[in-house]
Motif scaffolding. Structure first.
Motif, mmCIF file in Angstrom:
data_model
loop_
_atom_site.group_PDB
_atom_site.id
_atom_site.type_symbol
_atom_site.label_atom_id
_atom_site.label_comp_id
_atom_site.label_asym_id
_atom_site.label_seq_id
_atom_site.Cartn_x
_atom_site.Cartn_y
_atom_site.Cartn_z
ATOM 1 N N SER B 215 0.752 -1.255 0.000
ATOM 2 C CA SER B 215 0.000 0.000 0.000
ATOM 3 C C SER B 215 0.783 1.306 0.000
ATOM 4 O O SER B 215 0.203 2.336 -0.328
ATOM 5 N N PRO B 216 2.061 1.338 0.414
ATOM 6 C CA PRO B 216 2.704 2.650 0.570
ATOM 7 C C PRO B 216 2.463 3.644 -0.569
ATOM 8 O O PRO B 216 2.171 4.813 -0.289
ATOM 9 N N PRO B 217 2.556 3.237 -1.846
ATOM 10 C CA PRO B 217 2.365 4.259 -2.881
ATOM 11 C C PRO B 217 1.015 4.974 -2.773
ATOM 12 O O PRO B 217 0.953 6.202 -2.859
ATOM 13 N N ILE B 218 -0.047 4.220 -2.544
ATOM 14 C CA ILE B 218 -1.366 4.867 -2.521
ATOM 15 C C ILE B 218 -1.594 5.573 -1.194
ATOM 16 O O ILE B 218 -2.272 6.594 -1.143
ATOM 17 N N LEU B 219 -1.007 5.041 -0.119
ATOM 18 C CA LEU B 219 -1.188 5.719 1.166
ATOM 19 C C LEU B 219 -0.499 7.081 1.148
ATOM 20 O O LEU B 219 -1.002 8.055 1.717
ATOM 21 N N ILE B 220 0.647 7.149 0.475
ATOM 22 C CA ILE B 220 1.330 8.444 0.369
ATOM 23 C C ILE B 220 0.444 9.437 -0.377
ATOM 24 O O ILE B 220 0.264 10.585 0.040
ATOM 25 N N VAL B 221 -0.131 8.987 -1.492
ATOM 26 C CA VAL B 221 -1.025 9.865 -2.254
ATOM 27 C C VAL B 221 -2.178 10.338 -1.382
ATOM 28 O O VAL B 221 -2.500 11.532 -1.323
ATOM 29 N N THR B 222 -2.784 9.385 -0.682
ATOM 30 C CA THR B 222 -3.961 9.719 0.116
ATOM 31 C C THR B 222 -3.604 10.700 1.227
ATOM 32 O O THR B 222 -4.320 11.674 1.463
ATOM 33 N N VAL B 223 -2.479 10.437 1.896
ATOM 34 C CA VAL B 223 -2.074 11.324 2.986
ATOM 35 C C VAL B 223 -1.784 12.731 2.455
ATOM 36 O O VAL B 223 -2.226 13.724 3.030
ATOM 37 N N ILE B 224 -1.076 12.807 1.340
ATOM 38 C CA ILE B 224 -0.762 14.134 0.798
ATOM 39 C C ILE B 224 -2.045 14.857 0.388
ATOM 40 O O ILE B 224 -2.247 16.036 0.685
ATOM 41 N N TRP B 225 -2.917 14.122 -0.287
ATOM 42 C CA TRP B 225 -4.172 14.717 -0.752
ATOM 43 C C TRP B 225 -4.985 15.235 0.431
ATOM 44 O O TRP B 225 -5.468 16.368 0.439
ATOM 45 N N GLN B 226 -5.130 14.405 1.440
ATOM 46 C CA GLN B 226 -5.926 14.777 2.594
ATOM 47 C C GLN B 226 -5.264 15.908 3.384
ATOM 48 O O GLN B 226 -5.924 16.855 3.790
ATOM 49 N N PHE B 227 -3.969 15.778 3.614
ATOM 50 C CA PHE B 227 -3.289 16.790 4.420
ATOM 51 C C PHE B 227 -3.395 18.162 3.764
ATOM 52 O O PHE B 227 -3.819 19.135 4.389
ATOM 53 N N THR B 228 -3.036 18.238 2.477
ATOM 54 C CA THR B 228 -3.083 19.544 1.821
ATOM 55 C C THR B 228 -4.528 20.030 1.709
ATOM 56 O O THR B 228 -4.816 21.195 1.936
ATOM 57 N N GLY B 229 -5.441 19.107 1.398
ATOM 58 C CA GLY B 229 -6.841 19.504 1.244
ATOM 59 C C GLY B 229 -7.433 20.049 2.534
ATOM 60 O O GLY B 229 -8.098 21.079 2.538
ATOM 61 N N ILE B 230 -7.180 19.346 3.631
ATOM 62 C CA ILE B 230 -7.772 19.763 4.898
ATOM 63 C C ILE B 230 -7.082 21.015 5.432
ATOM 64 O O ILE B 230 -7.726 21.936 5.914
ATOM 65 N N TRP B 231 -5.776 21.053 5.328
ATOM 66 C CA TRP B 231 -5.047 22.244 5.786
ATOM 67 C C TRP B 231 -5.517 23.488 5.026
ATOM 68 O O TRP B 231 -5.658 24.561 5.595
ATOM 69 N N ASN B 232 -5.761 23.319 3.745
ATOM 70 C CA ASN B 232 -6.090 24.476 2.909
ATOM 71 C C ASN B 232 -7.570 24.833 2.906
ATOM 72 O O ASN B 232 -7.963 25.823 2.307
ATOM 73 N N GLU B 233 -8.383 24.024 3.546
ATOM 74 C CA GLU B 233 -9.822 24.246 3.483
ATOM 75 C C GLU B 233 -10.206 25.539 4.202
ATOM 76 O O GLU B 233 -9.655 25.884 5.241
#
Lengths: 307, 300
Positions: B215-233
């Motif tokens: 899973s690491p490749p997709i977990l990295i994507v998900t974490v980056i997507w969520q982190f930037t998305g939530i931080w920037n909301e």
């Protein structure tokens, strides 16, 4: 393919319990999604049909809120702006993104660096982007001031302060923010094209331009759709970008439905009409969303049929 | 594409091709350079201004080479600048955003991984329809959910609280994380899972021993997507919290909107950078994996 459940007599307790794990694991998320997607939407729909003012109340008034919404000039401007912005923003991001992807695909030196430069705006918020660009657009401090101070005294660059052009300022800023994302997806698509296909076209004597148009771009057609769908995600967020960049102005020239909903609900205490405006946003989305979800379901069926 | 550089043989045709190739190269780097300038300019302007003195900015203009250097703006933006009456800078809002983003990212990513695992490897009758329902959450405009959320958060006593925002972001995020993970896990061969089942491995064991290590490749994507998305909301932050409880995006707008006084570009620049730094760092360290993983997972 679904894995056939192991049936039969000697099934241990563990295996039988194990059968329920998938459902148990999925249930909380499903419930949450159901509440979020279905219940919240119906709830807002109901509020939009009620006489809610400063506080929600549940006296049914039919379509009154919708009527008064559409009678409002500012709302009509906002709704038009959404479509105008979305169209130019999505096409613009795609065009710039595709251009950059094709250029980077020409085996340029320092590819990682170029990619990083074009992609970093994606990491920052629309709030940050909007704030900084509002300074650059500001005639007294920004680009106009810079060029004038270099000696071109009559230079004029006041996109965001003119009500006729402010929407373009929003579009340009939006494209700046998200074309890198389109580039990344297109680039990945270009890399996935079968090299033999390209070679065959070149042997046939096709020019680089023709090879792209006739061979490469058609094979990455699904990426165009993916990019468009993701960009629509961003387009809906025009609230952030506009709130930071122009705050809907000058006048009402860059008002968007998202801004309008917020104003009605939290500034003017017209919750019912605000909910009606939110429902109209959903309606605008549905125009895109419904065909797309049919497409996704159709494709998934085909995918699973072919294993 | 264009570099069919067979220019080793010295005949005129090859020489012409070589010239064309060179012209093409110049055009490519020229266009890329112009775009790079446009993309970098705003960042450069903000970084430079955050280290300049405000009087010097006022004198020489916002877009200019720095002729002064100070860290004053950074310390002021961090700890003492006044936003709407309170003079505590962005520190508190920065910490709010961290306290909101980190748990929401972790929880929604874990849930997404589990959901994706079920929806790709343990399908049951109707699971596709349920997946489609969850997928709809991706498209929901936040505005639709504002009033219901306000009511629910009020009932739970989570109005004006970071925990409330965590809840909102987790539920909103599940659809994204599930989509990413499901699409990625589909590509894990079913035979692998089948073999493990025959060996007697159950739901959790297969997840731990087979799926998670892949899973690491997709977990990295998900974490980056969520982190930037939530931080920037911004929308939920500005609606459900106020003042000291606001996340940094809402505080930034409050700060830069700060009305009538002369614009303090030095402090505002530092504040903007404070707000942009965490997602930028996440992106700089993970961006490579993000693009790679995104094309494996999200775009199917």
């Amino acid at each position: 393919m679904t894995i056939a459940m192991v049936d039969g007599e000697g099934v241990s307790f563990r295996q039988r319990a194990g059968r329920w794990w998938p459902v148990v694991v999925l249930a909380p998320s499903l419930l949450a999604s159901f509440v979020y997607v279905v219940v919240f939407t119906l709830w807002t729909l109901y509020i939009s049909l009620s006489n809610s003012g400063l506080l929600p109340s549940y006296g049914f008034v039919g379509l009154e809120n919708y009527a008064s919404l559409w009678a409002n000039r500012r709302w009509n401007i906002a709704y038009n702006n959404l479509f105008f912005f979305s169209a130019f923003y999505i096409l613009g991001s795609m065009a710039v993104g595709l251009l950059l992807a094709i250029l980077i695909d020409q085996r340029v030196k320092g590819e990682a660096l170029w990619r990083t430069i074009f992609l970093y705006p994606l990491a920052v918020s629309f709030i940050v982007t909007g704030t900084v660009w509002s300074w650059l657009y500001n005639p007294a401090d920004g680009v106009q001031m810079l060029v004038r101070s270099l000696g071109w005294e009559s230079f004029s660059f006041a996109l965001a302060s003119d009500r006729n052009t402010a929407i373009y300022a929003v579009i340009i800023t939006g494209i700046w923010q998200s074309s890198g994302f389109a580039m990344a997806l297109f680039l990945a698509g270009l890399r996935s094209v079968d090299p033999d296909l390209v070679k065959a076209a070149q042997i046939d004597g096709a020019s680089a331009f023709r090879t792209y148009r006739k061979v490469i771009l058609p094979t990455i057609a699904p990426i165009f759709l993916a990019v468009a769908v993701v960009q629509i995600q961003f387009a809906i967020k025009t609230f952030d970008l506009v709130a930071a960049l122009t705050r809907g102005g000058p006048g009402v020239s860059t008002t968007f439905p998202a801004i309008y909903v917020y104003d009605l609900m939290f500034q003017r205490g017209q919750i019912g009409e605000g909910a009606a405006a939110a429902m109209m946003m959903l309606a605008a989305l549905a125009v895109v969303l419904v065909p797309y979800s049919f497409f996704v379901v159709w494709r998934r069926r085909r995918e699973s049929r072919h294993g | 594409m264009a570099d069919l550089s067979l220019a080793r043989v010295a005949d005129p045709e090859a020489a012409a091709a070589g010239r064309r190739f060179l012209a093409g190269r110049i055009a490519i780097y020229g266009i890329l350079g112009v775009f790079a300038l446009i993309y970098l300019a705003p960042l450069v302007v903000v970084v430079l201004n955050s280290f300049r003195e405000q009087p010097e900015i006022a004198r020489n203009g916002l877009i200019n080479l720095p002729r002064s250097f100070t860290l004053e703006a950074w310390s002021s933006a961090w700890g003492s600048y006044c936003i709407g009456g309170t003079c505590e800078g962005m520190k508190r809002n920065f910490l709010n955003s961290l306290a909101m983003t980190i748990p929401a990212t972790i929880i929604s990513t874990l849930l997404g991984a589990l959901n994706g695992y079920v929806l790709s490897k343990w399908r049951f009758r109707g699971s596709e329809a349920l997946f489609t329902l969850m997928l709809l959450g991706v498209f929901m405009p936040g505005q639709i959910a504002l009033m219901p959320w306000a009511f629910v958060l009020g009932k739970l006593g989570l109005t004006n609280s970071t925990y409330g925002l965590v809840l909102v972001h987790v539920i909103q995020g599940i659809s994204f994380t599930t989509l990413f993970c499901r699409n990625y896990y589909v590509s894990i061969p079913d035979d692998l899972i089948k073999a493990a089942r025959i060996d007697g491995a159950g739901f959790w064991r297969i997840f731990r021993k087979i799926v998670l290590p892949l899973s690491p490749p997709i977990l990295i994507v998900t974490v980056i997507w969520q982190f930037t998305g939530i931080w920037n909301e911004y929308l939920f932050g500005v609606v459900f919290t106020s003042g000291r409880e606001q996340p940094i995006t809402a505080a930034l707008v409050a700060l830069t909107a700060g009305g009538t006084t002369a614009r303090t570009y030095d402090v505002m620049s530092a504040a903007v950078l404070i707000g942009a730094l965490p997602p930028l760092l996440v992106y700089f360290f993970g961006g490579k994996y993000f693009v790679r993983g995104l094309t494996q997972g999200a775009i199917k």
